[in-house]
Design a protein around this motif. Sequence first.
Motif, PDB file in Angstrom:
ATOM      1  N   ARG A  45       8.238  96.361  29.138  1.00 56.67           N
ATOM      2  CA  ARG A  45       7.437  97.587  29.246  1.00 56.67           C
ATOM      3  C   ARG A  45       8.216  98.792  28.728  1.00 56.67           C
ATOM      4  O   ARG A  45       7.645  99.682  28.084  1.00 56.67           O
ATOM      5  N   THR A  97       7.265 101.396  25.500  1.00 54.94           N
ATOM      6  CA  THR A  97       7.193 102.864  25.502  1.00 54.94           C
ATOM      7  C   THR A  97       7.980 103.475  24.355  1.00 54.94           C
ATOM      8  O   THR A  97       7.774 104.638  24.009  1.00 54.94           O
ATOM      9  N   GLN A  98       8.908 102.727  23.757  1.00 50.57           N
ATOM     10  CA  GLN A  98       9.740 103.261  22.681  1.00 50.57           C
ATOM     11  C   GLN A  98       9.158 103.008  21.292  1.00 50.57           C
ATOM     12  O   GLN A  98       9.619 103.607  20.315  1.00 50.57           O
TER      13      GLN A  98
END
Length: 613
Positions: free
Chosen positions: A375, A379-380
Amino acid sequence: MAQGKTSKTMVWILMALLILGLGGFGVTNLSGTIHSVGSVGEKDISVNDYSRALQEELRALEAQTGQSLPFAQAQAFGIDRLVLARLTTTRSMDAENARLGISIGDENLRQELMAIPAFQGLDGSFDRDAYSFAIDQAGMSEADFEDTVREDTARSLLQGAIISGLQMPAAYADTVITYVGEERDFTWAPLTAENLIRPVTAPSEEDIAAFYEDNQARFMLPASRQITYVWLSPDMILDQVEIDETALEQLYKDRDAEFNRAERRLVERLAFADEAAAQKALDDIAAGTTTFEALVEARGLALSDVDLGDVTEAELGAAGPTVFLTPAGAVAGPAETSLGPAIFRVNGILPAQNTSFEEARDMLREELAADRARRLIDTQIGDIDDLLAGGATLEEVADETDMTLGTLEWHPTATHPLAGYEGFRAVAAAVTEDDFPQVDVLDDGSIFALRLEGETEARPAPLEDVREEAIAAITAERATEALEKMVESLRPRLNDGTSFTSFGFTANEETGIDRGAFIPSTPRALLTTVFEMTPGELRTVPSAEGLILVRLNAISAPDTEDPEVARLKEGITAQLSSSIAQDVFQAYAEALQAMYPAEINQQALNAVHAQFQ
């Protein structure tokens, strides 16, 4: 008054438009004025026949795949063309039957109809009401159905006349059985450098260099692509993930059924009409006068019909305590069940499994950390994409993010960890030097981006890198040559039948070996060679360690009296005869189609297809 007349006029106009519209609809609807989708000779292919055949083909395909198939996809598979071709062949046979005058009389038709089970009553005799009802349900008239039966029977007569008498000669099956069933008895001995009296000489530098030059194809490096990459996997950032004890405890609770399982039994259950019958069956088993399997078989059941699988005590209800006190292999009961009194056979015991939170903590932490790491990587992705879109190089991306920078020589057999991912291999094989790096996601949640720096053609590996391999190959070749010379010097005595062991060779005796056999530690070429030899013949077969010396002792023909061989012969003959019959009939059907060209009404086909959309 004028207003009333105007209203009536408008009503009549609307009614006229409606009638015209319905009339147009009837032209393309299945129940309209179009009755056939084409014709072959003077035989029409009716809309109903085509629609019915298409529906049956779709249902068969859905039953085979286990899912509903959209008609557009069925058309892409060619199902509609397959059905039309089959009907075209059928009607071409009908046209030929009409030309030849082949048909069946009323009495034969009557016998055919009376033999159809769907038209028979409870007493097995022909039921006129059942006949009418079945025909009506099929959407046909009795006359149409009887015409169909006449044509089907006539086609069977024609087809039988074409393919009857076609039989594969027995000699063919005998040849196949002889080839497959023949067996060989032979003796073989592995020969290596250790069997030589004197060791082979070591190659000189000149020998090594010459061998390398003459055999560069053996030392080729594959064509490769020089790739620079940035890579981020969940494992790389596990240390950045914090897992609190509360989350681990909750995950343990959520998966309690996985870590804590009650004791289970592998059980079979046989129910009876009353407790007395169940008790008698149990007593007979205890006395040894019958078995559980015999009781099941006497009911006309298979063991799979009474198998409950693995069950817990609670799942057995009132019978649970009785069954769970019974050891494996024993029969318990009688016990009351939803099916009545029953006896149970316990086939196995699966002990309870209890894994404490402390025992599962490390595994749960690893799984939860990996999930959260994935996760975190998700997000990156957006930020890394923005960097690349803004012109950042892979080196700059590695400096500003958690991604790791690296390079590799990629080819299909590369052993780099990234090369193990199918997603990476696909991108690495397709990327060009003009492509801009972009983020791609792998199956385990890893992400990467790459840049192609250049490509190198296949080329020989440098001699210094393959020196030991070249020395081993030269030594093996020299040993094989020396072994061949040794065998040639011994051949006169070997041909006289002298045992292999007389020369210090390790002899292996094989008997009853067929073509499909496997002999460990030998190359496949050994059996191929053996089946080319005649009894008493001596040959050598190359092996990884040197040579294999082999002598054929005997050839055994298949036993034609063996029932299995007889069944195999019958099966081969029947299969080949059927194949010939199919080929002959296919050729005949193609000839009929050329004689009676099909005329297809595409408008009618489209109308039928519209009903399946």
